[in-house]
Motif scaffolding. Structure first.
Motif, PDB file in Angstrom:
ATOM      1  N   THR A  64       0.649  -1.341   0.072  1.00 30.51           N
ATOM      2  CA  THR A  64      -0.078   0.077   0.093  1.00 30.51           C
ATOM      3  C   THR A  64       0.890   1.277  -0.281  1.00 30.51           C
ATOM      4  O   THR A  64       0.393   2.447  -0.766  1.00 30.51           O
ATOM      5  CB  THR A  64      -1.282  -0.468   1.466  1.00 30.51           C
ATOM      6  N   GLY A  65       1.652   1.023   0.544  1.00 34.03           N
ATOM      7  CA  GLY A  65       2.786   2.648   0.575  1.00 34.03           C
ATOM      8  C   GLY A  65       3.458   2.616  -1.176  1.00 34.03           C
ATOM      9  O   GLY A  65       3.425   4.044  -1.188  1.00 34.03           O
ATOM     10  N   TRP A 176      -5.431  -0.784   8.879  1.00 29.98           N
ATOM     11  CA  TRP A 176      -4.930  -0.354   7.136  1.00 29.98           C
ATOM     12  C   TRP A 176      -6.067  -0.870   6.140  1.00 29.98           C
ATOM     13  O   TRP A 176      -6.002  -1.052   5.214  1.00 29.98           O
ATOM     14  CB  TRP A 176      -4.002  -2.042   7.486  1.00 29.98           C
ATOM     15  N   VAL A 177      -7.097  -1.867   6.400  1.00 31.81           N
ATOM     16  CA  VAL A 177      -7.762  -2.660   5.168  1.00 31.81           C
ATOM     17  C   VAL A 177      -9.463  -0.930   5.121  1.00 31.81           C
ATOM     18  O   VAL A 177      -9.102  -0.076   3.905  1.00 31.81           O
ATOM     19  CB  VAL A 177      -9.030  -3.425   5.892  1.00 31.81           C
ATOM     20  N   LEU A 178      -9.084  -0.738   5.992  1.00 32.56           N
ATOM     21  CA  LEU A 178     -10.453   0.758   6.031  1.00 32.56           C
ATOM     22  C   LEU A 178      -9.449   2.389   5.638  1.00 32.56           C
ATOM     23  O   LEU A 178      -9.885   2.573   4.776  1.00 32.56           O
ATOM     24  CB  LEU A 178     -10.866   1.143   7.548  1.00 32.56           C
ATOM     25  N   LEU A 179      -7.987   2.698   6.022  1.00 32.44           N
ATOM     26  CA  LEU A 179      -7.655   3.703   6.608  1.00 32.44           C
ATOM     27  C   LEU A 179      -6.623   3.941   4.808  1.00 32.44           C
ATOM     28  O   LEU A 179      -5.746   4.914   4.434  1.00 32.44           O
ATOM     29  CB  LEU A 179      -7.070   4.707   6.914  1.00 32.44           C
ATOM     30  N   TYR A 180      -5.889   2.602   4.698  1.00 41.20           N
ATOM     31  CA  TYR A 180      -5.110   1.963   4.045  1.00 41.20           C
ATOM     32  C   TYR A 180      -5.334   1.921   1.986  1.00 41.20           C
ATOM     33  O   TYR A 180      -4.330   2.110   1.077  1.00 41.20           O
ATOM     34  CB  TYR A 180      -3.930   1.800   4.107  1.00 41.20           C
ATOM     35  N   VAL A 181      -6.317   1.427   2.232  1.00 44.61           N
ATOM     36  CA  VAL A 181      -6.660   0.436   1.505  1.00 44.61           C
ATOM     37  C   VAL A 181      -8.377   1.862   1.090  1.00 44.61           C
ATOM     38  O   VAL A 181      -8.291   2.093  -0.516  1.00 44.61           O
ATOM     39  CB  VAL A 181      -7.219  -0.572   1.170  1.00 44.61           C
ATOM     40  N   VAL A 207     -15.930   4.486  11.818  1.00 41.71           N
ATOM     41  CA  VAL A 207     -15.281   2.218  11.572  1.00 41.71           C
ATOM     42  C   VAL A 207     -14.238   1.671  12.110  1.00 41.71           C
ATOM     43  O   VAL A 207     -13.886   1.099  13.332  1.00 41.71           O
ATOM     44  CB  VAL A 207     -16.167   1.611  10.132  1.00 41.71           C
ATOM     45  N   ALA A 208     -13.065   2.514  11.658  1.00 38.16           N
ATOM     46  CA  ALA A 208     -11.317   2.184  11.269  1.00 38.16           C
ATOM     47  C   ALA A 208     -11.473   2.600  12.976  1.00 38.16           C
ATOM     48  O   ALA A 208     -10.500   1.548  13.274  1.00 38.16           O
ATOM     49  CB  ALA A 208     -10.727   2.851  10.765  1.00 38.16           C
ATOM     50  N   LEU A 209     -11.257   3.578  14.176  1.00 34.06           N
ATOM     51  CA  LEU A 209     -10.632   3.859  15.224  1.00 34.06           C
ATOM     52  C   LEU A 209     -11.975   2.782  16.034  1.00 34.06           C
ATOM     53  O   LEU A 209     -10.996   2.405  17.062  1.00 34.06           O
ATOM     54  CB  LEU A 209     -11.289   4.939  15.710  1.00 34.06           C
TER      55      LEU A 209
END
Length: 265
Positions: A64-65, A176-181, A207-209
């Motif tokens: 993702t980076g 990672w799924v919600l905020l990076y993808v 939702v992520a937090l």
């Protein structure tokens, strides 16, 4: 390393996170006197010495980076810096900070042998096995696979083991799924200047937090010797209040999202 188990844990963290911590069990390793070199016995631990989850999530974070770097930076060097930032700062360093904080706070406020808060103290967690010398280990909070020598018994005692993180890194996976993808995919929609975009973007962060906090709660609630672990869910109320307030004009994704790539240069 059991990568199949790590993939199962990742999928379960999204749809049934409680199952992941039901698989936690108490390890007892008998002395190995037949070894030629000196051997320090490792026993009475709650963590599982398998870093496959950490390695796999590090690899996913690296990918993702690269994607964020290609999309939002101008040079190869900036993409490399962003990739390293994602893996070593956003993922590992933040997980280490969270694990260290919870090791001291949870172990000393909610742990065994502490008067703590009033009310009934539970006798067991998600499962019934309880070993002798119950204690919150730093390795359970976090350790990719290194040597850990710390237990929450009021001091730093001699429990040494090859350990891995159990809570902080697993809690990072839904983030990672919600905020990076998901945020990367939805960025052209949630970064727009309209209320609908703001609603979905802000809800994504809520939702992520919320996922992060709930998974941390489940991880510590699984330990039978911790008490009043429901207090770990209290940040969710603050998240909900901030989310509701943000709907009156503050687009979290638009303001916080760019911070993800800050430092790439």
């Amino acid at each position: 390393m059991d990568f199949e188990m790590a993939i199962w844990e990742m999928s379960s963290l999204l749809i049934a996170p409680k199952k992941v911590f039901r698989s936690v069990y108490y390890h007892v390793r008998p002395p190995s006197s037949h070894l030629a070199k000196p051997f320090i016995e490792t026993k009475n631990t709650w963590h599982r010495p398998d870093p496959s989850f950490t390695y796999l999530l590090s690899f996913f974070t690296l990918l993702t980076g690269i994607a964020w770097g290609i999309a939002y930076t101008n040079t190869v060097g900036a993409t490399v810096r962003l990739t390293l930032l994602f893996v070593f700062v956003h993922f590992l360093a933040v997980s280490l900070v969270v694990a260290t904080a919870t090791f001291f706070l949870v172990g000393r406020l909610l742990g065994p042998g502490i008067a703590g808060l009033p009310g009934r103290r539970r006798q067991q967690g998600l499962f019934t096995q309880a070993g002798e010398g119950e204690q919150l280990e730093f390795g359970y909070c976090f350790d990719v696979s290194g040597e850990t020598e710390c237990v929450a018994t009021g001091g730093w005692d001699g429990l040494t083991g090859r350990t891995m993180m159990q809570v902080a890194i697993r809690a990072f996976f839904p983030v990672w799924v919600l905020l990076y993808v998901m945020q990367f995919i939805l960025w052209p929609l949630i970064a727009r200047d309209n209320w609908v975009s703001m609603f979905f973007g802000n809800t994504l962060y809520l939702v992520a937090l919320g996922y992060y906090t709930i998974i941390c709660f489940l991880g510590y609630n699984a330990l039978p010797f911790l008490h009043h672990t429901e207090l770990l869910l209290s940040p969710c109320l603050g998240y909900a209040i901030l989310w509701f307030a943000s709907l009156f004009g503050f687009n979290i994704a638009k303001h916080v999202g760019p911070l993800l790539i800050k430092g790439a240069g």
